[in-house]
Design an enzyme around this catalytic site. Sequence first.
Site, PDB file in Angstrom:
ATOM      1  N   CYS A   1       6.754  -1.202   3.674  1.00 20.13           N
ATOM      2  CA  CYS A   1       5.380  -1.490   3.283  1.00 20.13           C
ATOM      3  C   CYS A   1       4.574  -0.206   3.471  1.00 20.13           C
ATOM      4  O   CYS A   1       4.520   0.326   4.589  1.00 20.13           O
ATOM      5  CB  CYS A   1       4.841  -2.606   4.182  1.00 20.13           C
TER       6      CYS A   1
ATOM      7  N   CYS B   1       2.820   0.959  -3.404  1.00 19.32           N
ATOM      8  CA  CYS B   1       2.937  -0.345  -2.729  1.00 19.32           C
ATOM      9  C   CYS B   1       4.260  -0.945  -3.178  1.00 19.32           C
ATOM     10  O   CYS B   1       4.565  -0.965  -4.385  1.00 19.32           O
ATOM     11  CB  CYS B   1       1.763  -1.230  -3.135  1.00 19.32           C
TER      12      CYS B   1
HETATM   13  N1  DGL Z   1       4.079  -4.129   0.174  1.00 21.68           N
HETATM   14  C1  DGL Z   1       2.868  -3.718   0.826  1.00 21.68           C
HETATM   15  C2  DGL Z   1       2.652  -2.212   0.606  1.00 21.68           C
HETATM   16  O1  DGL Z   1       3.561  -1.533   0.296  1.00 21.68           O
HETATM   17  C3  DGL Z   1       1.830  -4.633   0.350  1.00 21.68           C
HETATM   18  C4  DGL Z   1       0.522  -4.501   0.979  1.00 21.68           C
HETATM   19  C5  DGL Z   1      -0.307  -5.725   1.140  1.00 21.68           C
HETATM   20  O2  DGL Z   1       0.164  -6.737   1.692  1.00 21.68           O
HETATM   21  O3  DGL Z   1      -1.465  -5.605   0.792  1.00 21.68           O
HETATM   22  O4  DGL Z   1       1.603  -1.665   0.746  1.00 21.68           O
END
Ligand code: DGL
Length: 273
Positions: A84, A192
């Site tokens: 993430c 993301c």
């Molecule tokens: N997969 C997360 C990232 O890479 C998502 C972020 C979120 O939950 O806003 O930033």
Amino acid sequence: MINTLNNNIKNINQLSIGIFDSGLGGLSICKEITKQLPNESIIYLADSNNTPYGEKSKGEIINLSIKNTELLLELGCKLIVVACNTATTNAIDTLRKKYDIPFVGIEPATKPAALQTKSGKIGILATKGTLNSDLFLTTSHEFRDKLEIIETEGKNLVRLIEKGLLDETKPLLEKYLTPMIEQGVDNIVLGCTHYSFLIPIIKQIVPNHITIIDSGEAVAKQTQKVLEKEGLLNLDNKNVARTFYTNGDLNVLSEFLQRIEISADDEIVFRVF
Ligand code: DGL
């Protein structure tokens, strides 16, 4: 520091790679790790109940990252991949200081885009939490006098992806990407992990000459490097298990597992955490 609930584990190398994300986005990283490291057992944690991390404060993101890390350690992991961008850019320093275990993170691939661009203009699509983080600001600052960086928050994309409503992201993607295209970017960084699942839709919007940069493969390679360096690779291909935990919707998780071609034999566990 590393402990395990699994009594069958004979040595530390057989422990799992733990992967966590605010939800399903990190499955795009999990897919690459599974390809790159087929001998490794994986425990994936989708904290979908707390999604989106990108709209939370740094303190909240740190606390959620600590909670995810503690559960993965309890389940028996030898290395943790913070799959993430938002959690990496806000919390990985704290995690590295607090736990005696290797962490691999992911952050927007500003540097590769900067090295590749010919137009001198790159686009970055990421969450508010990532774009406002000190880590992102410091990295992007290095390149700002040499090139133009057009950064856009992908507001509400993660919410739709978590509901499995991928097709409904198209109008938002058009809104976020069209200004970048019009300003002449030749590289767009997906900052993301959730956005990797939107690549087929993004390709319908973005002209062919623009490179879309997704870091899943690079994270898998880095994971391998760290395991090698730490002497933690699993050299045995027996008893490989992949377990997926979610505190969200199990049906959407199952649908995403099919998207990343995780086989039906893999154990899918629903657990509220
Ligand atoms: N997969 C997360 C990232 O890479 C998502 C972020 C979120 O939950 O806003 O930033």
